[in-house]
Scaffold this active site. Structure first.
Site, PDB file in Angstrom:
ATOM      1  N   GLY A 166       6.968 -40.375  83.407  1.00  0.00           N
ATOM      2  CA  GLY A 166       6.780 -38.928  83.319  1.00  0.00           C
ATOM      3  C   GLY A 166       7.216 -38.352  81.979  1.00  0.00           C
ATOM      4  O   GLY A 166       6.445 -37.656  81.302  1.00  0.00           O
ATOM      5  N   LYS A 205      19.172 -43.131  81.998  1.00  0.00           N
ATOM      6  CA  LYS A 205      20.097 -43.949  82.780  1.00  0.00           C
ATOM      7  C   LYS A 205      19.724 -45.419  82.858  1.00  0.00           C
ATOM      8  O   LYS A 205      18.561 -45.751  83.103  1.00  0.00           O
ATOM      9  CB  LYS A 205      20.122 -43.437  84.222  1.00  0.00           C
ATOM     10  CG  LYS A 205      20.639 -42.049  84.354  1.00  0.00           C
ATOM     11  CD  LYS A 205      20.635 -41.670  85.812  1.00  0.00           C
ATOM     12  CE  LYS A 205      21.053 -40.232  85.997  1.00  0.00           C
ATOM     13  NZ  LYS A 205      20.992 -39.846  87.405  1.00  0.00           N
ATOM     14  N   GLY A 217       5.886 -43.298  89.494  1.00  0.00           N
ATOM     15  CA  GLY A 217       6.577 -44.291  90.322  1.00  0.00           C
ATOM     16  C   GLY A 217       5.845 -45.622  90.409  1.00  0.00           C
ATOM     17  O   GLY A 217       6.468 -46.689  90.342  1.00  0.00           O
ATOM     18  N   ARG A 238      -5.783 -34.893  86.742  1.00  0.00           N
ATOM     19  CA  ARG A 238      -6.074 -35.854  87.820  1.00  0.00           C
ATOM     20  C   ARG A 238      -7.468 -35.656  88.412  1.00  0.00           C
ATOM     21  O   ARG A 238      -8.078 -36.613  88.887  1.00  0.00           O
ATOM     22  CB  ARG A 238      -5.008 -35.768  88.908  1.00  0.00           C
ATOM     23  CG  ARG A 238      -3.727 -36.439  88.442  1.00  0.00           C
ATOM     24  CD  ARG A 238      -2.646 -36.427  89.482  1.00  0.00           C
ATOM     25  NE  ARG A 238      -1.654 -37.448  89.150  1.00  0.00           N
ATOM     26  CZ  ARG A 238      -0.428 -37.493  89.631  1.00  0.00           C
ATOM     27  NH1 ARG A 238      -0.033 -36.572  90.496  1.00  0.00           N
ATOM     28  NH2 ARG A 238       0.396 -38.453  89.284  1.00  0.00           N
TER      29      ARG A 238
HETATM   30  P1  ADP Z   1      10.527 -41.554  82.046  1.00  0.00           P
HETATM   31  O1  ADP Z   1      10.327 -40.298  82.873  1.00  0.00           O
HETATM   32  O2  ADP Z   1       9.513 -41.656  80.953  1.00  0.00           O
HETATM   33  O3  ADP Z   1      10.610 -42.801  82.892  1.00  0.00           O
HETATM   34  P2  ADP Z   1      13.390 -41.133  81.936  1.00  0.00           P
HETATM   35  O4  ADP Z   1      13.276 -40.132  83.031  1.00  0.00           O
HETATM   36  O5  ADP Z   1      14.053 -42.415  82.229  1.00  0.00           O
HETATM   37  O6  ADP Z   1      11.947 -41.400  81.278  1.00  0.00           O
HETATM   38  O7  ADP Z   1      14.214 -40.522  80.708  1.00  0.00           O
HETATM   39  C1  ADP Z   1      13.899 -39.335  80.066  1.00  0.00           C
HETATM   40  C2  ADP Z   1      15.123 -38.531  79.769  1.00  0.00           C
HETATM   41  O8  ADP Z   1      16.077 -39.266  79.044  1.00  0.00           O
HETATM   42  C3  ADP Z   1      14.793 -37.328  78.921  1.00  0.00           C
HETATM   43  O9  ADP Z   1      15.026 -36.160  79.670  1.00  0.00           O
HETATM   44  C4  ADP Z   1      15.726 -37.437  77.721  1.00  0.00           C
HETATM   45  O10 ADP Z   1      16.288 -36.189  77.330  1.00  0.00           O
HETATM   46  C5  ADP Z   1      16.801 -38.349  78.251  1.00  0.00           C
HETATM   47  N1  ADP Z   1      17.545 -39.000  77.152  1.00  0.00           N
HETATM   48  C6  ADP Z   1      17.056 -39.751  76.171  1.00  0.00           C
HETATM   49  N2  ADP Z   1      18.023 -40.122  75.300  1.00  0.00           N
HETATM   50  C7  ADP Z   1      19.165 -39.571  75.758  1.00  0.00           C
HETATM   51  C8  ADP Z   1      20.522 -39.566  75.283  1.00  0.00           C
HETATM   52  N3  ADP Z   1      20.866 -40.210  74.201  1.00  0.00           N
HETATM   53  N4  ADP Z   1      21.435 -38.882  76.020  1.00  0.00           N
HETATM   54  C9  ADP Z   1      21.064 -38.231  77.137  1.00  0.00           C
HETATM   55  N5  ADP Z   1      19.813 -38.183  77.620  1.00  0.00           N
HETATM   56  C10 ADP Z   1      18.872 -38.854  76.939  1.00  0.00           C
HETATM   57 MG    MG Z   2      11.730 -39.127  83.993  1.00  0.00          MG
END
Ligand code: ADP
Ligand code: MG
Length: 396
Positions: free
Chosen positions: A354, A197, A377, A36
């Protein structure tokens, strides 16, 4: 989206109040990742070249409106000075006499970092009086902190109401990249949304299906969609109470002519552990004690073909549990394919989030993507189609 940039500003001898994001990771009182700080350099260099006096405003952590010594920006002034190869002065308050004295002492082209703006309650309250107190030390305002632009705080929004406001170089890059991905993209535009999720990404999915030509759903959230379509998901992570919502999103996609890709095949295992025995199955074909942990090879291949047939890709969320091999394979293969297309100039590939950034770094392809947002965010709110107050204030 129209906003003024530093090319539009008369900088010589002007005091530029520059909002940056220096909320960097620290370990033992020292900056452990200076990404950053480096991101702020182009703006600082440009202001320097134009002969401005550079006064940096930033927050660190959550001191909640009072002075917390452990959240001082002082160690960051030293780290920034190394990044810039030039001295960075520091003032132990962002308003009042100590800030004014430090600003008055600046010569053209010199850099000063003011103490954590969140030491004052007026910052997060976006108090106009506090914004005025900040503005007393500037002739113009430059916002270079896209990652803080989803907050309407005094230093991210209020200042734009009282001083001539400009987008910094990093802000300009980010806004242009986002506009090329979703605002005014070259079509067809393909989205990938993964992650764990559905519940955290409902607004995002609802917005994307109205804007994209194609959307691939992966990661844990795809399990909820598979379940909603009547597939067995075994012991997978799945938000069963959101089955109706998932069906709504599928319907909304249909109404908006957005082609949805759900997993064709899946990688399953009984536990999430490095090297755990894994099997490729067709979606829906799973044992009770197995979990879906990655996209299968056919799913990834179809996704890569869809990238090849698209002009633009916008990606948030890994396709599988990428932290634990072999469940990183789907994400890695898709990331490398997107990067190769982007490098050849065949695809505008923009990603953010992230864990997504961590996954692209792990794949070693961040540099080949057209743009990778580290904004977290703010990036997600932008993907949700929300107006970001810090950006809106610049385009006023
Ligand atoms: P970002 O931070 O890029 O927005 P998220 O926080 O929504 O992404 O999601 C990342 C998480 O999703 C990771 O920790 C990954 O392990 C989890 N994940 C991906 N596929 C699965 C799965 N099939 N079952 C459980 N967790 C999962
Ligand atoms: Mg995340």
């Amino acid at each position: 989206m129209t906003f003024k940039t530093l090319d539009d500003a008369d900088l010589s001898g002007k005091r530029a109040l520059v909002r940056v994001d220096f909320n960097v990771p620290m370990a033992d009182g020292a900056v452990s990742d200076d990404t950053r700080l480096r991101a702020a350099k182009p703006t600082i260099d440009k202001l320097k070249a134009g002969g401005a006096k550079i006064v940096l405003l930033a927050h660190f952590d959550r001191p909640k409106g009072k002075r917390v010594d452990a959240m001082s920006l002082k160690p960051i002034a030293e780290a920034l000075s190394k990044v810039l190869g030039a001295p960075v002065a520091f003032a132990d308050d962002c308003v009042g006499p100590s800030a004014k004295a430090a600003v008055d002492a600046l010569s053209n082209g010199e850099v000063l970092l003011l103490e954590n703006v969140r030491f004052h309650p007026g910052e997060e309250a976006n108090d106009p009086e506090f914004a005025k107190a900040l503005a007393a030390n500037g002739d113009l305002y430059v916002n270079d902190a896209f990652s803080a632009a989803h907050r309407a705080h005094a230093s991210t929004e209020g200042l734009a109401r009282v001083l001539p406001a400009y987008a910094g170089e990093q802000m300009r890059l980010e806004l242009n990249a986002l506009d090329a991905a979703l605002g005014n993209p070259q079509r067809p535009v393909l989205g990938i949304v993964g992650g764990s999720k559905v519940s955290t990404k409902l607004d995002l999915l609802r917005n994307l299906v109205t804007k994209l030509d194609k959307l691939a759903i992966g990661g844990g959230m795809a399990n909820t969609f598979l379940y909603a379509q009547g597939h067995d998901v075994g012991a997978s992570y799945c938000e069963k109470d959101l089955a109706d919502t998932a069906r709504d999103i599928i319907r909304l996609a249909g109404q908006n002519n957005c082609k949805l890709f759900l997993p064709l095949d899946i990688v399953v295992a009984e536990k999430i552990a490095p090297g755990a025995p894994a099997h490729v199955r067709m979606a829906g074909s799973i044992d009770d004690d197995e979990r879906i942990l990655d996209a299968g090879p056919e799913t990834v291949e179809r996704l890569c073909r869809a990238m090849g047939n698209s002009k633009t890709l916008i990606w948030n969320g890994p396709l599988g549990v990428f932290e634990v091999p072999p469940f990183d394979k789907g994400t890695m293969d898709a990331a490398r394919h997107a990067a190769a297309l982007a490098k050849d100039g065949k695809l505008v590939a923009v990603a953010g989030g992230g864990d997504t950034v961590a996954a692209l770094n792990a794949a070693g392809v961040t540099g080949d993507f057209t743009f990778v947002s580290t904004a977290g965010g703010a990036f997600l709110e932008w993907m949700e189609g929300k107006e970001l107050p810090g950006v809106a204030a610049l385009s006023r």
